[in-house]
Design an enzyme around this catalytic site. Structure first.
Site, short mmCIF file in Angstrom:
data_model
loop_
_atom_site.label_atom_id
_atom_site.label_comp_id
_atom_site.label_asym_id
_atom_site.label_seq_id
_atom_site.Cartn_x
_atom_site.Cartn_y
_atom_site.Cartn_z
N HIS A 36 -29.35 -6.80 -8.03
CA HIS A 36 -29.80 -7.40 -6.64
C HIS A 36 -30.32 -6.30 -5.75
CE1 HIS A 36 -30.18 -9.22 -2.75
NE2 HIS A 36 -29.98 -10.23 -3.42
N ASN A 38 -30.94 -5.33 -2.78
CA ASN A 38 -29.87 -5.09 -1.69
C ASN A 38 -28.55 -4.35 -2.10
OD1 ASN A 38 -31.69 -6.00 0.24
ND2 ASN A 38 -30.69 -8.04 0.22
N ASN A 39 -28.23 -4.48 -3.35
CA ASN A 39 -26.83 -3.73 -3.86
C ASN A 39 -27.37 -2.11 -3.91
OD1 ASN A 39 -25.03 -2.60 -5.78
ND2 ASN A 39 -24.41 -4.75 -5.80
N GLN A 40 -26.30 -1.40 -3.33
CA GLN A 40 -26.66 -0.16 -3.03
C GLN A 40 -25.89 0.84 -4.27
OE1 GLN A 40 -28.32 1.58 -0.29
NE2 GLN A 40 -28.93 -0.76 -0.45
N PHE A 41 -25.39 0.04 -5.32
CA PHE A 41 -24.65 0.92 -6.44
C PHE A 41 -25.65 2.02 -7.05
CE2 PHE A 41 -23.66 1.37 -10.99
CZ PHE A 41 -22.33 2.06 -10.67
#
Length: 140
Positions: A36, A38-41
């Site tokens: 995704h 918006n995921n910051q991983f």
């Protein structure tokens, strides 16, 4: 809807395991961990290792393995709608006993925040799975 997790990103040199719960909808659609936008991983991983962020999934996997990091999910399968861990039902844990036997250099586990949430720990399957992870590591 039944969801199935991805195989781990791991090799024989992995020393640290980062555990999530179950891939979200976007990740399942793209067949990539943390897909995704918006995921910051991945952004955090690339900053941590001082590398320019890339959208290329093979390069993302490579940076983990180069730094002896494995990535997997607690669950092998589950049912639920959407990406929220609170919607998880009928959870089936991954086989951590076999995993640790196959990758004996893994000595540390990091749980991503959602994995540690109260929602995840409500399921008996989760409790068994977490217990296996930690008992195995502390007995080494």
């Amino acid at each position: 809807m039944v969801k199935h997790a991805f195989p781990p990103i791991v090799d024989e040199n992995s020393k640290i395991l980062i555990l999530g719960t179950m891939p979200g909808e976007k990740s399942l659609q793209r067949n990539q961990y943390y897909a995704h936008k918006n995921n910051q991983f991945w952004k955090i991983i690339f900053i941590l290792f001082q590398q320019p962020l890339t959208e290329h999934y093979d390069a993302r996997k490579a940076i983990l393995l180069k730094n002896h990091i494995a990535l997997w999910d607690v669950l092998k399968a589950c049912e639920g709608e959407g990406s929220s861990d609170k919607n998880i039902m009928n959870a089936v844990p991954n086989d951590f006993v076999s995993f640790y036997k196959r990758y004996p250099k893994i000595k540390k586990i990091t749980l991503l925040p959602a994995t540690m949430s109260g929602h995840a720990l409500m399921s008996c399957s989760y409790n068994v799975c977490f217990s296996l992870c930690f008992i195995y590591l502390f007995q080494r």
